[in-house]
Design a protein around this motif. Structure first.
Motif, PDB file in Angstrom:
ATOM      1  N   ARG A   1       0.831  -1.201   0.000  1.00 24.80           N
ATOM      2  CA  ARG A   1       0.000   0.000   0.000  1.00 24.80           C
ATOM      3  C   ARG A   1       0.868   1.253   0.000  1.00 24.80           C
ATOM      4  NH1 ARG A   1      -4.568   1.513   4.537  1.00 24.80           N
ATOM      5  NH2 ARG A   1      -5.530   3.225   3.403  1.00 24.80           N
ATOM      6  N   ARG A   2       1.955   1.223   0.756  1.00 27.73           N
ATOM      7  CA  ARG A   2       2.867   2.362   0.800  1.00 27.73           C
ATOM      8  C   ARG A   2       3.450   2.641  -0.582  1.00 27.73           C
ATOM      9  NH1 ARG A   2       5.826   0.827   5.013  1.00 27.73           N
ATOM     10  NH2 ARG A   2       7.432  -0.185   3.779  1.00 27.73           N
ATOM     11  N   ASP A   3       3.850   1.579  -1.290  1.00 24.53           N
ATOM     12  CA  ASP A   3       4.403   1.744  -2.637  1.00 24.53           C
ATOM     13  C   ASP A   3       3.355   2.298  -3.587  1.00 24.53           C
ATOM     14  OD1 ASP A   3       6.779   0.740  -1.706  1.00 24.53           O
ATOM     15  OD2 ASP A   3       6.418  -1.298  -2.451  1.00 24.53           O
ATOM     16  N   ARG A   4       2.108   1.837  -3.428  1.00 25.06           N
ATOM     17  CA  ARG A   4       1.026   2.321  -4.296  1.00 25.06           C
ATOM     18  C   ARG A   4       0.773   3.810  -4.086  1.00 25.06           C
ATOM     19  NH1 ARG A   4      -2.145  -1.379  -3.138  1.00 25.06           N
ATOM     20  NH2 ARG A   4      -3.530  -0.396  -1.617  1.00 25.06           N
ATOM     21  N   ILE A   5       0.779   4.238  -2.819  1.00 23.95           N
ATOM     22  CA  ILE A   5       0.556   5.661  -2.529  1.00 23.95           C
ATOM     23  C   ILE A   5       1.711   6.501  -3.061  1.00 23.95           C
ATOM     24  CG2 ILE A   5       0.355   7.372  -0.684  1.00 23.95           C
ATOM     25  CD1 ILE A   5      -1.052   5.222   0.984  1.00 23.95           C
ATOM     26  N   GLU A   6       2.943   6.006  -2.901  1.00 22.19           N
ATOM     27  CA  GLU A   6       4.111   6.734  -3.413  1.00 22.19           C
ATOM     28  C   GLU A   6       4.022   6.898  -4.932  1.00 22.19           C
ATOM     29  OE1 GLU A   6       9.004   6.616  -3.237  1.00 22.19           O
ATOM     30  OE2 GLU A   6       7.844   4.859  -2.645  1.00 22.19           O
ATOM     31  N   ASN A   7       3.562   5.844  -5.603  1.00 19.74           N
ATOM     32  CA  ASN A   7       3.411   5.904  -7.054  1.00 19.74           C
ATOM     33  C   ASN A   7       2.338   6.914  -7.457  1.00 19.74           C
ATOM     34  OD1 ASN A   7       3.771   4.896  -9.841  1.00 19.74           O
ATOM     35  ND2 ASN A   7       1.723   4.054  -9.551  1.00 19.74           N
ATOM     36  N   LEU A   8       1.226   6.932  -6.709  1.00 18.49           N
ATOM     37  CA  LEU A   8       0.152   7.884  -7.009  1.00 18.49           C
ATOM     38  C   LEU A   8       0.611   9.320  -6.824  1.00 18.49           C
ATOM     39  CD1 LEU A   8      -2.893   6.072  -5.350  1.00 18.49           C
ATOM     40  CD2 LEU A   8      -2.535   6.461  -7.799  1.00 18.49           C
ATOM     41  N   LEU A   9       1.365   9.564  -5.741  1.00 18.54           N
ATOM     42  CA  LEU A   9       1.876  10.922  -5.496  1.00 18.54           C
ATOM     43  C   LEU A   9       2.850  11.337  -6.586  1.00 18.54           C
ATOM     44  CD1 LEU A   9       2.437  10.776  -1.630  1.00 18.54           C
ATOM     45  CD2 LEU A   9       0.831  12.265  -2.824  1.00 18.54           C
ATOM     46  N   GLY A  10       3.665  10.387  -7.035  1.00 22.59           N
ATOM     47  CA  GLY A  10       4.628  10.701  -8.086  1.00 22.59           C
ATOM     48  C   GLY A  10       3.964  10.992  -9.412  1.00 22.59           C
ATOM     49  N   ARG A  11       2.888  10.282  -9.717  1.00 18.30           N
ATOM     50  CA  ARG A  11       2.225  10.439 -11.018  1.00 18.30           C
ATOM     51  C   ARG A  11       1.236  11.597 -11.043  1.00 18.30           C
ATOM     52  NH1 ARG A  11      -0.301   4.948 -13.038  1.00 18.30           N
ATOM     53  NH2 ARG A  11      -0.726   6.301 -14.821  1.00 18.30           N
ATOM     54  N   TYR A  12       0.470  11.747  -9.965  1.00 13.63           N
ATOM     55  CA  TYR A  12      -0.647  12.691  -9.992  1.00 13.63           C
ATOM     56  C   TYR A  12      -0.463  13.904  -9.085  1.00 13.63           C
ATOM     57  CZ  TYR A  12      -2.750   8.628 -12.204  1.00 13.63           C
ATOM     58  OH  TYR A  12      -3.006   7.569 -13.029  1.00 13.63           O
ATOM     59  N   ASP A  13       0.601  13.915  -8.308  1.00 10.36           N
ATOM     60  CA  ASP A  13       0.958  15.089  -7.508  1.00 10.36           C
ATOM     61  C   ASP A  13      -0.200  15.508  -6.594  1.00 10.36           C
ATOM     62  OD1 ASP A  13       1.844  18.498  -7.917  1.00 10.36           O
ATOM     63  OD2 ASP A  13       3.061  16.978  -6.942  1.00 10.36           O
ATOM     64  N   ILE A  14      -0.622  16.778  -6.640  1.00  9.02           N
ATOM     65  CA  ILE A  14      -1.610  17.270  -5.682  1.00  9.02           C
ATOM     66  C   ILE A  14      -2.988  16.637  -5.866  1.00  9.02           C
ATOM     67  CG2 ILE A  14      -0.402  19.460  -5.445  1.00  9.02           C
ATOM     68  CD1 ILE A  14      -2.572  20.770  -7.102  1.00  9.02           C
ATOM     69  N   VAL A  15      -3.280  16.116  -7.067  1.00  8.25           N
ATOM     70  CA  VAL A  15      -4.566  15.468  -7.284  1.00  8.25           C
ATOM     71  C   VAL A  15      -4.695  14.235  -6.396  1.00  8.25           C
ATOM     72  CG1 VAL A  15      -6.057  14.338  -8.994  1.00  8.25           C
ATOM     73  CG2 VAL A  15      -4.697  16.327  -9.647  1.00  8.25           C
ATOM     74  N   ALA A  16      -3.563  13.557  -6.128  1.00 12.22           N
ATOM     75  CA  ALA A  16      -3.567  12.357  -5.285  1.00 12.22           C
ATOM     76  C   ALA A  16      -3.882  12.681  -3.827  1.00 12.22           C
ATOM     77  CB  ALA A  16      -2.215  11.648  -5.381  1.00 12.22           C
ATOM     78  N   VAL A  17      -3.795  13.941  -3.448  1.00 13.21           N
ATOM     79  CA  VAL A  17      -4.167  14.380  -2.095  1.00 13.21           C
ATOM     80  C   VAL A  17      -5.536  15.051  -2.129  1.00 13.21           C
ATOM     81  CG1 VAL A  17      -3.571  15.902  -0.160  1.00 13.21           C
ATOM     82  CG2 VAL A  17      -1.770  14.661  -1.383  1.00 13.21           C
ATOM     83  N   MET A  18      -5.789  15.822  -3.165  1.00  9.77           N
ATOM     84  CA  MET A  18      -7.034  16.594  -3.258  1.00  9.77           C
ATOM     85  C   MET A  18      -8.266  15.698  -3.319  1.00  9.77           C
ATOM     86  SD  MET A  18      -8.084  19.420  -6.133  1.00  9.77           S
ATOM     87  CE  MET A  18      -6.426  20.104  -6.101  1.00  9.77           C
ATOM     88  N   VAL A  19      -8.207  14.647  -4.146  1.00  2.95           N
ATOM     89  CA  VAL A  19      -9.364  13.770  -4.291  1.00  2.95           C
ATOM     90  C   VAL A  19      -9.692  13.035  -2.991  1.00  2.95           C
ATOM     91  CG1 VAL A  19     -10.264  11.733  -5.489  1.00  2.95           C
ATOM     92  CG2 VAL A  19      -9.099  13.523  -6.788  1.00  2.95           C
ATOM     93  N   PRO A  20      -8.723  12.384  -2.323  1.00  5.84           N
ATOM     94  CA  PRO A  20      -9.043  11.746  -1.038  1.00  5.84           C
ATOM     95  C   PRO A  20      -9.537  12.718   0.024  1.00  5.84           C
ATOM     96  CG  PRO A  20      -6.965  10.902  -1.879  1.00  5.84           C
ATOM     97  CD  PRO A  20      -7.345  12.067  -2.747  1.00  5.84           C
ATOM     98  N   ALA A  21      -9.113  13.988  -0.063  1.00  4.30           N
ATOM     99  CA  ALA A  21      -9.542  14.980   0.934  1.00  4.30           C
ATOM    100  C   ALA A  21     -11.039  15.242   0.874  1.00  4.30           C
ATOM    101  CB  ALA A  21      -8.781  16.295   0.737  1.00  4.30           C
TER     102      ALA A  21
END
Length: 216
Positions: free
Chosen positions: A100-120
């Protein structure tokens, strides 16, 4: 768990409920405090979502103010957790499975702030705290993190406020019953944002290439 432990938990729960009631009495300022405390890692009964719905249902005209206050408090609380995780490093994610940690790191690397904005935007019980800690561990830039959390939380609280105006305090049950619908809507918004970002980047690249003049 022994009787002493149960009694201590009950005492803590009662204290948190009284704190929540006391803060709600202060309106938008209290909601700001509830959001800050809850997002910083001290969960309150019902949290800022229940408080946002209760206040908006009883004072419709103040709903936008409540939403902004809740978003601001949540952003500050999340930023506190972000800074703690940034300082602690990978130890902040020791309870998160490596996959799960690797998946989140990949999402942050690919989608940047969108990977935080959508879950928020997503309602409980989505584990947004893990996203916050991961953003700190993987060092998403602080200004981008703050903007992502504030926008995501503002959208969430505005939706809750609108539902509270339409349906009163029943809005909480509507959100719980239709959580998957909310997820789908947010997913569509996220995809649209990514598509727009890619479209703009592709338009900029040819223009930049055309501006380079060959040497004479």
């Amino acid at each position: 768990m022994n009787e002493l432990g149960i009694a201590l938990l009950a005492g803590v729960g009662n204290a948190l409920e009284k704190l929540l009631e006391w803060l709600i009495a202060y309106g938008w300022l209290g909601l700001f405090g509830i959001s800050l405390v809850d997002s910083a890692g001290v969960p309150l009964p019902g949290g800022p979502d229940a408080a946002m719905i209760f206040l908006s249902a009883n004072a419709h005209a103040m709903m936008p103010v409540y939403a902004l206050a809740a978003a601001a408090g949540s952003t500050i609380g999340c930023t506190f957790l972000y800074l703690v995780a940034r300082r602690a490093g990978s130890a902040a994610l020791k309870r998160v499975a490596p996959e799960r940690r690797d998946r989140i790191e990949n999402l942050l690397g690919r989608y940047d702030i969108v990977a935080v904005m959508v879950p928020a935007v997503l309602p409980p019980p989505f584990p947004f705290k893990t996203c916050v800690l991961s953003a700190g561990v993987f060092k998403l830039k602080i200004p981008r993190f703050v903007v992502a959390v504030f926008i995501g939380r503002a959208v969430r609280f505005l939706i809750e406020g609108w539902l509270a105006i339409k349906f009163g305090e029943e809005a909480g049950r509507i959100i719980r019953r239709n959580g998957l619908t909310v997820v789908a809507i947010v997913g569509i918004i996220g995809v649209a944002a990514l598509a727009l970002k890619l479209y703009r980047s592709r338009r900029i690249q040819p223009v930049a290439a055309d501006e380079v003049q060959p040497p004479k």
